[in-house]
Design a protein around this motif. Structure first.
Motif, short mmCIF file in Angstrom:
data_model
loop_
_atom_site.label_atom_id
_atom_site.label_comp_id
_atom_site.label_asym_id
_atom_site.label_seq_id
_atom_site.Cartn_x
_atom_site.Cartn_y
_atom_site.Cartn_z
N ALA A 1 11.18 1.17 -10.82
CA ALA A 1 12.22 1.64 -10.06
C ALA A 1 11.61 2.74 -8.44
N ARG A 2 10.73 3.31 -8.76
CA ARG A 2 10.26 4.30 -7.43
C ARG A 2 9.49 3.09 -6.90
N ALA A 3 9.37 2.21 -7.01
CA ALA A 3 8.05 0.72 -5.89
C ALA A 3 9.16 0.22 -5.30
N ARG A 4 10.16 0.00 -6.07
CA ARG A 4 11.35 -1.53 -5.73
C ARG A 4 11.92 -0.43 -4.49
N SER A 5 12.15 0.47 -4.61
CA SER A 5 12.92 1.63 -3.41
C SER A 5 11.69 1.80 -2.68
N LYS A 6 10.15 1.02 -2.45
CA LYS A 6 9.48 1.97 -1.67
C LYS A 6 9.42 0.55 -0.86
N ASP A 33 0.53 -1.22 0.16
CA ASP A 33 -0.16 -0.32 0.07
C ASP A 33 1.17 1.72 0.13
N ARG A 34 2.57 1.22 0.49
CA ARG A 34 3.07 2.18 -0.10
C ARG A 34 3.44 3.03 -1.45
N LEU A 35 2.67 2.55 -2.55
CA LEU A 35 2.80 2.29 -3.93
C LEU A 35 1.71 2.85 -4.18
N SER A 36 1.46 3.36 -5.27
CA SER A 36 0.23 4.13 -6.13
C SER A 36 0.28 3.03 -6.97
N PRO A 37 -1.41 3.28 -7.54
CA PRO A 37 -1.35 2.00 -8.12
C PRO A 37 -0.92 1.83 -9.64
N LYS A 38 -0.76 2.57 -10.25
CA LYS A 38 0.89 2.42 -11.39
C LYS A 38 1.89 2.09 -10.73
N GLU A 39 2.22 2.02 -9.47
CA GLU A 39 3.78 1.95 -9.87
C GLU A 39 4.05 -0.12 -9.32
N ARG A 40 2.55 -0.19 -8.43
CA ARG A 40 2.17 -1.14 -8.69
C ARG A 40 2.02 -2.66 -8.93
N ILE A 41 0.89 -2.02 -10.24
CA ILE A 41 0.53 -2.50 -11.36
C ILE A 41 2.56 -2.97 -12.14
N ALA A 42 2.83 -1.63 -11.77
CA ALA A 42 4.47 -2.08 -12.89
C ALA A 42 5.48 -2.99 -12.50
N PHE A 43 5.80 -2.44 -11.28
CA PHE A 43 6.08 -3.62 -9.86
C PHE A 43 5.83 -5.02 -9.67
N VAL A 44 4.48 -5.31 -10.05
CA VAL A 44 4.50 -7.01 -10.33
C VAL A 44 4.02 -7.01 -11.32
N LEU A 45 4.30 -6.57 -12.11
CA LEU A 45 4.43 -7.25 -14.49
C LEU A 45 5.26 -7.18 -13.76
#
Length: 278
Positions: free
Chosen positions: A143-148, A104-116
């Motif tokens: 990259a932002r998601a990974r850092s979070k 939940d630290r991730l924005s919706p698009k960050e979460r999608i990009a990270f999981v995919l």
């Protein structure tokens, strides 16, 4: 094969995809049903149905994530070690909270990009197409998601019990990359003599080997206290058979010891009923 048959063949993959992005199997089932309705009402030519269904599923998940609003959660009591299905359902919700806290630290698009990218190995040009952005922007989102979800500052690190619960959930749901993220690079798994005798490994070394061992497993493992520390135990027919004794340093799991000595299983783990996770 017609579109209906192709959808049926793809359905389990779509549910798995949605479940990893939303963290909720029930919502994932609903997303898959909505993807079917989109297909049923679509009048345009579809050249690659699996790719089309993937894109539709991801965009439906993105809409769902954007629409979510935080709901305060109450304090929950420590899980019971019985094998009642209703109680195990409550346990699953409790364990899920730990992983959700991180995701939940991730924005919706960050979460999608990270999981995919991290869980499914999608290339950035494909993620960009799904998110209707550029490959460079998709790479930056991941990259932002990974850092979070990587190492947090000391004051923001998860508590030991949250790390254990996140590990259990990632193992059960096959989130290999999340398992790797929770482990120290030099993590080791060892088994005591009693545990090895009933089939546990005597030793596993390294983050990748340990993550692969647990990936898709731990279905019967429940959170407990092991010698006063947050841990887990494998239960069979309501009885603890093996305890998982975790050592956690600086927000990463450095050691997991399989312990099956009778005194630990019969005394220490029973006390878990009367203790809260927090």
């Amino acid at each position: 094969m017609g579109q209906t048959e192709e959808f049926i063949a793809e359905r389990s993959r779509l549910v798995n995809l949605a479940a990893r992005m939303l963290g909720d199997p029930s919502e994932a089932e609903d997303i898959a049903q909505r993807a079917w309705l989109r297909l049923h009402t679509n009048s345009a030519q579809i050249d690659n149905l699996p790719a089309w269904l993937t894109t539709v599923t991801v965009r439906l998940c993105l809409d769902r994530l954007k629409a979510r609003t935080p709901v305060p959660s109450g304090q929950s009591e420590g899980p019971d070690t019985s094998s009642d299905p209703a109680e195990q359902a409550v346990l699953a919700d409790s364990v899920a909270n730990a992983l959700h806290h991180v995701m939940d630290r991730l924005s919706p698009k960050e979460r999608i990009a990270f999981v995919l990218h991290e869980s499914f190995g999608f290339e950035f040009h494909r993620i960009a197409h799904i998110l209707e952005t550029t490959p460079a922007a998709a790479r930056q989102l991941a990259a932002r998601a990974r850092s979070k979800v990587g190492p947090a500052d000391a004051e923001e690190q998860l508590a030991d019990w949250e790390i254990v619960d996140a590990f259990l959930l990632a193992a059960r749901t096959g989130l290999l990359d999340r398992l790797i993220d929770l482990l120290a690079s030099d993590v080791v798994v060892v088994g005591d003599a009693a545990a090895v005798e009933i089939g546990t490994p005597s030793r596993i070394e390294g983050r990748t080997s340990v993550a692969n061992f647990f990936n898709g497993g731990a279905a019967s493992a429940l959170p407990v206290f092991v010698a006063g520390r947050p841990g887990a135990a494998w239960f069979d027919r309501g009885a603890a058979r093996v305890a998982f004794d975790f050592t956690i340093e600086h927000g990463r799991i450095t050691r997991i010891e399989f312990r099956a000595e009778a005194q630990l299983l019969s005394v220490e783990l029973r006390r878990r009923r009367n203790n809260e996770v927090r």
